[in-house]
Design a protein around this motif. Structure first.
Motif, PDB file in Angstrom:
ATOM      1  N   LEU A  25      -3.506  11.967  34.452  1.00 25.26           N
ATOM      2  CA  LEU A  25      -2.592  12.097  33.333  1.00 25.26           C
ATOM      3  C   LEU A  25      -2.243  13.551  33.076  1.00 25.26           C
ATOM      4  N   ASP A  26      -0.941  13.856  32.912  1.00 27.51           N
ATOM      5  CA  ASP A  26      -0.427  15.147  32.471  1.00 27.51           C
ATOM      6  C   ASP A  26      -0.632  16.266  33.482  1.00 27.51           C
ATOM      7  N   CYS A  27      -0.843  15.929  34.738  1.00 23.76           N
ATOM      8  CA  CYS A  27      -0.964  16.982  35.742  1.00 23.76           C
ATOM      9  C   CYS A  27       0.398  17.597  36.013  1.00 23.76           C
ATOM     10  N   ALA A  28       0.411  18.913  36.217  1.00 25.43           N
ATOM     11  CA  ALA A  28       1.626  19.617  36.603  1.00 25.43           C
ATOM     12  C   ALA A  28       1.337  20.418  37.860  1.00 25.43           C
ATOM     13  N   THR A  29       2.391  20.745  38.583  1.00 28.54           N
ATOM     14  CA  THR A  29       2.235  21.465  39.848  1.00 28.54           C
ATOM     15  C   THR A  29       2.852  22.862  39.732  1.00 28.54           C
ATOM     16  N   ARG A  30       3.018  23.500  40.856  1.00 32.36           N
ATOM     17  CA  ARG A  30       3.552  24.863  40.971  1.00 32.36           C
ATOM     18  C   ARG A  30       2.537  25.886  40.484  1.00 32.36           C
ATOM     19  N   ASN A  31       3.024  27.074  40.136  1.00 27.88           N
ATOM     20  CA  ASN A  31       2.127  28.185  39.805  1.00 27.88           C
ATOM     21  C   ASN A  31       2.413  28.730  38.416  1.00 27.88           C
ATOM     22  N   LEU A  32       1.372  29.255  37.782  1.00 31.32           N
ATOM     23  CA  LEU A  32       1.488  29.825  36.447  1.00 31.32           C
ATOM     24  C   LEU A  32       0.742  31.149  36.404  1.00 31.32           C
ATOM     25  N   THR A  33       1.395  32.176  35.871  1.00 30.80           N
ATOM     26  CA  THR A  33       0.750  33.468  35.673  1.00 30.80           C
ATOM     27  C   THR A  33       0.267  33.555  34.227  1.00 30.80           C
ATOM     28  N   ILE A  34      -0.984  33.953  34.056  1.00 33.00           N
ATOM     29  CA  ILE A  34      -1.577  34.123  32.726  1.00 33.00           C
ATOM     30  C   ILE A  34      -1.844  35.606  32.531  1.00 33.00           C
ATOM     31  N   ALA A  35      -1.213  36.190  31.526  1.00 31.76           N
ATOM     32  CA  ALA A  35      -1.290  37.629  31.299  1.00 31.76           C
ATOM     33  C   ALA A  35      -1.829  37.919  29.904  1.00 31.76           C
ATOM     34  N   GLY A  36      -2.097  39.214  29.646  1.00 30.30           N
ATOM     35  CA  GLY A  36      -2.468  39.637  28.299  1.00 30.30           C
ATOM     36  C   GLY A  36      -3.938  39.939  28.129  1.00 30.30           C
ATOM     37  N   SER A  37      -4.506  39.401  27.075  1.00 28.58           N
ATOM     38  CA  SER A  37      -5.836  39.755  26.576  1.00 28.58           C
ATOM     39  C   SER A  37      -6.942  39.630  27.622  1.00 28.58           C
ATOM     40  N   THR A  38      -7.733  40.711  27.785  1.00 24.45           N
ATOM     41  CA  THR A  38      -8.942  40.605  28.607  1.00 24.45           C
ATOM     42  C   THR A  38     -10.091  40.002  27.809  1.00 24.45           C
ATOM     43  N   ALA A  39     -10.008  40.045  26.471  1.00 21.29           N
ATOM     44  CA  ALA A  39     -11.057  39.460  25.644  1.00 21.29           C
ATOM     45  C   ALA A  39     -11.112  37.943  25.811  1.00 21.29           C
ATOM     46  N   GLY A 190     -11.559  68.849  27.660  1.00 20.58           N
ATOM     47  CA  GLY A 190     -10.745  70.042  27.465  1.00 20.58           C
ATOM     48  C   GLY A 190     -11.548  71.125  26.781  1.00 20.58           C
ATOM     49  N   SER A 191     -11.172  72.381  26.995  1.00 16.40           N
ATOM     50  CA  SER A 191     -11.936  73.490  26.416  1.00 16.40           C
ATOM     51  C   SER A 191     -11.896  73.490  24.896  1.00 16.40           C
ATOM     52  N   GLY A 192     -10.845  72.910  24.320  1.00 16.76           N
ATOM     53  CA  GLY A 192     -10.747  72.898  22.862  1.00 16.76           C
ATOM     54  C   GLY A 192     -11.308  71.649  22.220  1.00 16.76           C
ATOM     55  N   SER A 193     -11.880  70.749  23.013  1.00 14.67           N
ATOM     56  CA  SER A 193     -12.395  69.490  22.480  1.00 14.67           C
ATOM     57  C   SER A 193     -13.687  69.722  21.706  1.00 14.67           C
ATOM     58  N   THR A 194     -13.735  69.228  20.499  1.00 17.62           N
ATOM     59  CA  THR A 194     -14.936  69.353  19.667  1.00 17.62           C
ATOM     60  C   THR A 194     -15.230  68.024  18.998  1.00 17.62           C
ATOM     61  N   GLY A 195     -16.392  67.956  18.338  1.00 18.67           N
ATOM     62  CA  GLY A 195     -16.752  66.758  17.595  1.00 18.67           C
ATOM     63  C   GLY A 195     -17.314  65.677  18.484  1.00 18.67           C
ATOM     64  N   VAL A 196     -17.345  64.450  17.961  1.00 22.50           N
ATOM     65  CA  VAL A 196     -17.939  63.330  18.677  1.00 22.50           C
ATOM     66  C   VAL A 196     -17.134  63.045  19.946  1.00 22.50           C
ATOM     67  N   ILE A 197     -17.860  62.681  21.016  1.00 24.25           N
ATOM     68  CA  ILE A 197     -17.215  62.355  22.287  1.00 24.25           C
ATOM     69  C   ILE A 197     -16.542  60.990  22.171  1.00 24.25           C
ATOM     70  N   ARG A 198     -15.272  60.917  22.614  1.00 24.68           N
ATOM     71  CA  ARG A 198     -14.508  59.652  22.582  1.00 24.68           C
ATOM     72  C   ARG A 198     -13.855  59.437  23.942  1.00 24.68           C
ATOM     73  N   CYS A 199     -13.970  58.233  24.450  1.00 19.23           N
ATOM     74  CA  CYS A 199     -13.285  57.882  25.693  1.00 19.23           C
ATOM     75  C   CYS A 199     -12.727  56.477  25.543  1.00 19.23           C
ATOM     76  N   ARG A 200     -11.931  56.048  26.505  1.00 23.07           N
ATOM     77  CA  ARG A 200     -11.369  54.696  26.430  1.00 23.07           C
ATOM     78  C   ARG A 200     -11.444  54.027  27.793  1.00 23.07           C
ATOM     79  N   ARG A 201     -11.471  52.701  27.778  1.00 22.52           N
ATOM     80  CA  ARG A 201     -11.511  51.916  28.998  1.00 22.52           C
ATOM     81  C   ARG A 201     -10.455  50.807  28.928  1.00 22.52           C
ATOM     82  N   SER A 202      -9.945  50.416  30.078  1.00 29.67           N
ATOM     83  CA  SER A 202      -8.769  49.545  30.122  1.00 29.67           C
ATOM     84  C   SER A 202      -9.077  48.063  29.960  1.00 29.67           C
ATOM     85  N   THR A 203     -10.326  47.641  30.179  1.00 30.09           N
ATOM     86  CA  THR A 203     -10.674  46.224  30.060  1.00 30.09           C
ATOM     87  C   THR A 203     -11.989  46.058  29.315  1.00 30.09           C
ATOM     88  N   THR A 204     -12.227  44.842  28.857  1.00 26.16           N
ATOM     89  CA  THR A 204     -13.488  44.529  28.181  1.00 26.16           C
ATOM     90  C   THR A 204     -14.679  44.800  29.095  1.00 26.16           C
TER      91      THR A 204
END
Length: 308
Positions: A25-39, A190-204
């Protein structure tokens, strides 16, 4: 004669069963791309896999990046292929906001998030005010919060991340995180960077790996994926762990509504429409619950999909 009739009945039963198996019941064919949230990607990976077990002629490409990136990709694909015929669904932790007028949204699940911390920090509970002081740079060493003598290192998601947006809205009170000043999350870039260290990552996954491998690191993640990691610790907020019951009682603030987006209304027989129905049937709801989230259909107001 009796044996002949029994054989005919058995053959008809086998044919009937084979038909059921060949055309569920309710099967579909072909292909589907799922994009967006890594969470939300772990839920979608499992749902796509179980859908294919029932409907083997369906194909899925999981192209998770960020919530904003997924919406942009969907909009571009929709403009190219047309409303209702685009073989893509984008998922986002939170509503789309302004822009993308042809993109339709559907609430799918109430998604829980948690802060995660490196085990060497010596801290596992933070008040909302302490979290805000950490992210504004007022607290720079865990010893100031009765932890170990280690510098605070903050690991964030990209600016297009729905998880980051939920963190800024629900935890930082609507304030934006400052920009990063490090690439390796241990030394200033950077030489002018001060305070708490902050970095970022692209995925969960990359964020969790960085927090686990960086002494003194603090970050945030979708709860289900973080709970599977034994090399870092979840952080309670004001003494409250991340649970659906606590969110329902307004005792835990870090959550978001997970939305599915399509470019226009997908055709009823398409894989996009079928997969969306699958996510809201009993199998799909079981998968969502198994990852620590709650299907919107089970909430008091499914359209709003937020704690009661």
């Amino acid at each position: 004669m009796v044996l002949f009739l029994a054989a005919v009945i058995a053959a008809q039963l086998i044919v009937s069963l084979n038909k059921d198996e060949a055309a569920p019941l309710d099967c579909a064919t072909r292909n589907l791309t799922i994009a967006g949230s890594t969470a939300f990607e772990p839920v979608l990976q499992e749902a796509a896999k179980t859908y294919k077990l029932t409907c083997p002629d369906a194909g899925f490409t999981i192209a998770s990046d960020t919530s904003t990136g997924g919406l942009d990709d969907l909009d571009k694909a929709g403009q190219q292929h047309g409303s209702g015929t685009t073989a893509m669904i984008a998922f986002s932790d939170g509503a789309k906001g302004a822009g993308h007028p042809q993109v339709l949204q559907r609430p799918i699940a109430l998604l829980l998030f948690t802060l995660v911390i490196n085990k060497e920090a010596g801290v596992q509970d933070l008040s909302l005010e302490q979290i805000r002081q950490l992210y504004t740079g007022k607290i720079t060493n865990w010893k100031d919060l009765h932890g170990n003598n280690l510098p605070v290192r903050l690991v964030s998601r990209d600016s297009g991340s729905g998880t980051r947006r939920a963190f800024e809205e629900r935890i930082l009170g609507g304030k934006l995180e400052p920009g990063e000043n490090s690439t390796d999350c241990e030394t200033p870039s950077g030489s002018g960077s001060t305070g708490v260290i902050r970095c970022r990552r692209s995925t969960t996954g990359k964020l969790l790996d960085t927090v686990a491998g960086t002494p003194g690191a603090l970050g945030y993640s979708e709860l289900g994926t973080a709970s599977d990691r034994h090399d870092l610790l979840p952080v309670s907020i004001d003494g409250q762990k991340a649970t659906l019951e606590a969110a329902d009682n307004h005792a835990y603030p870090f959550w978001a509504t997970e939305y599915a987006y399509t470019y226009g209304e997908p055709q009823a027989e398409s894989l996009a429409a079928s997969f969306l129905r699958y996510l809201t049937n009993e199998v799909g709801k079981d998968i969502i619950r198994s990852h620590g989230d709650r299907p919107c259909a089970e909430l008091e107001n499914p359209v709003l999909c937020r704690p009661s």
